[in-house]
Every structure is written in C-alpha cells, then in structure tokens.
Design an enzyme around this catalytic site. Sequence first.
Site, PDB file in Angstrom:
ATOM      1  N   ALA A 200       0.813  -1.214   0.000  1.00 13.84           N
ATOM      2  CA  ALA A 200       0.000   0.000   0.000  1.00 13.84           C
ATOM      3  C   ALA A 200       0.845   1.263   0.000  1.00 13.84           C
ATOM      4  O   ALA A 200       0.486   2.270  -0.621  1.00 13.84           O
ATOM      5  CB  ALA A 200      -0.930   0.000   1.215  1.00 13.84           C
ATOM      6  N   GLU A 201       1.974   1.227   0.685  1.00 13.37           N
ATOM      7  CA  GLU A 201       2.796   2.421   0.824  1.00 13.37           C
ATOM      8  C   GLU A 201       3.625   2.731  -0.416  1.00 13.37           C
ATOM      9  O   GLU A 201       3.677   3.874  -0.869  1.00 13.37           O
ATOM     10  CB  GLU A 201       3.732   2.264   2.032  1.00 13.37           C
ATOM     11  N   SER A 202       4.298   1.719  -0.957  1.00  8.91           N
ATOM     12  CA  SER A 202       5.247   1.984  -2.046  1.00  8.91           C
ATOM     13  C   SER A 202       5.121   1.033  -3.218  1.00  8.91           C
ATOM     14  O   SER A 202       5.811   1.209  -4.226  1.00  8.91           O
ATOM     15  CB  SER A 202       6.681   1.896  -1.514  1.00  8.91           C
TER      16      SER A 202
END
Length: 244
Positions: free
Chosen positions: A122-124
């Site tokens: 989700a982040e990167s």
Amino acid sequence: MRLPLQIVAIVLTFAAALVSPAFAAERVLLANGFDMRCNHHAAVGSMVRLYMNPGQSSYIEFRPEEIASFETVPDPPPPQLSNTAKLGTDARLNPADLNEMLAAAGQQHNLDADLLASVVKAESNGNTRAVSRAGARGLMQLMPGTAAEQGVDDSFRPDENVRGGSAYLNDLLVKYHDNIALALAAYNAGPAAVDKYHGIPPYHETRAYVARVIHEFNRRVLAREAEARKSGAAAASLSAFHVR
C-alpha cells in the site's frame, strides 16, 4: 503472532467492512442504525451473507431482521498508493529478498510478515526509491522525523527502512492495544489524528488506506491457510500411499 491466525482473519473481515473499503459495491444499513460496506450479498439458508470481496471466501452472516436495507454504490476510482502519487526512480527488490527481509523484521517484532508485506504494497508497491509529495521515503514510506526516531540513517536502504517501519508499526500496535485498524490509521495519518477523533479519522485517504491494507492482509491470510490445507492433504495422501 499477537493474535491466533483464525482470530486475525475474523477481526480483519469486520474491520474491512467498518472502514468502508474502496472495493465495496453495496452499502448495508443495519437495523441497529449502523452501516457497513460489502461487495455483494446473498441469502444462504436462513441467513444473509455479506461478501467482502468478489469471491465467496470472505463473508459475514446476519439474520434477515438485522438488516434494514441495501444500497448500491457507484464503482470507486482505482485505488491509489498512500500519500498521493509516488515520485523518484522505480527500484524493486527481488521478491524472495523482500520476503526474507519482512520475515526477519516480523520475527523481531512479533508481527505477521504478511501484515508488513501488505503495508509495503500500500505504501510503495515495493519501490525502494519511492518518495511521496509529503516527503515520506522508501518501502514503508518513513517520514524524516519518524526515520530519525527509529534510528534509520538512510530510508532508501531497504533493510533500514523495513527495520524502522516495522518498529514504528509495532510501537503503534502497543499504543493501541493491538487494534490493527487504529495502528494502521495512525501509521497513515499520525497518532495525533487518531487520538483526536478517538478512532479512525474521517479522512477519505486514511479510511481507504486502512481498508486497502486490511483487505490485502486478509487475502494473504486466506491464501496461506488454503496453501497449508493443500500441503496437509498432499502429505496425508502420500502417507496413505506408503501405508498400502
């Protein structure tokens, strides 16, 4: 792990419904006044099943009288990565190296490696050089202040980033008594926002982020369970063959 695998799957199913996930296609108004989201529903025997994804594996059951009405919601836009579009050169690790790194961090902090993998996605989306417009960096998108607090000298070094991000997520889980949804909300919006609203902040990005991570984690847990059952069945079959 902090929670038994079976309990994790159940908790995450409920949490995903309550934070209005982006993949939901129906709004369900409950008789008690609360509402939730699901992908679709169906009557199964004397119960109504609310399915959390397009498949049939993840669902919650209610008695018909517990449901007031259903409402179709429009298709949402494609999910975006956390903190808007990512900047910087795309650089990805070998999946095996990333999994090994996450497993080591999970073992160190008593965290499920699949939860960490879901946060990374989700982040990167696995980009070690990802930089958000807010200034968060690396695989687990550490802000400079958070990185400094966790002793991370270079957020673009995957091992340091994962170590710092895992330690920070662990701190949040301790703070929120292992409430995964609140810890993820704090990871995205900051603990101050969670404390201010006494729960998941009413920010669209944060609610979508929490739902996206939980949905991915739940998917991984279910896949892991299915693989374990498959391996167990194969072993039992081989054992029976030898007995003959």
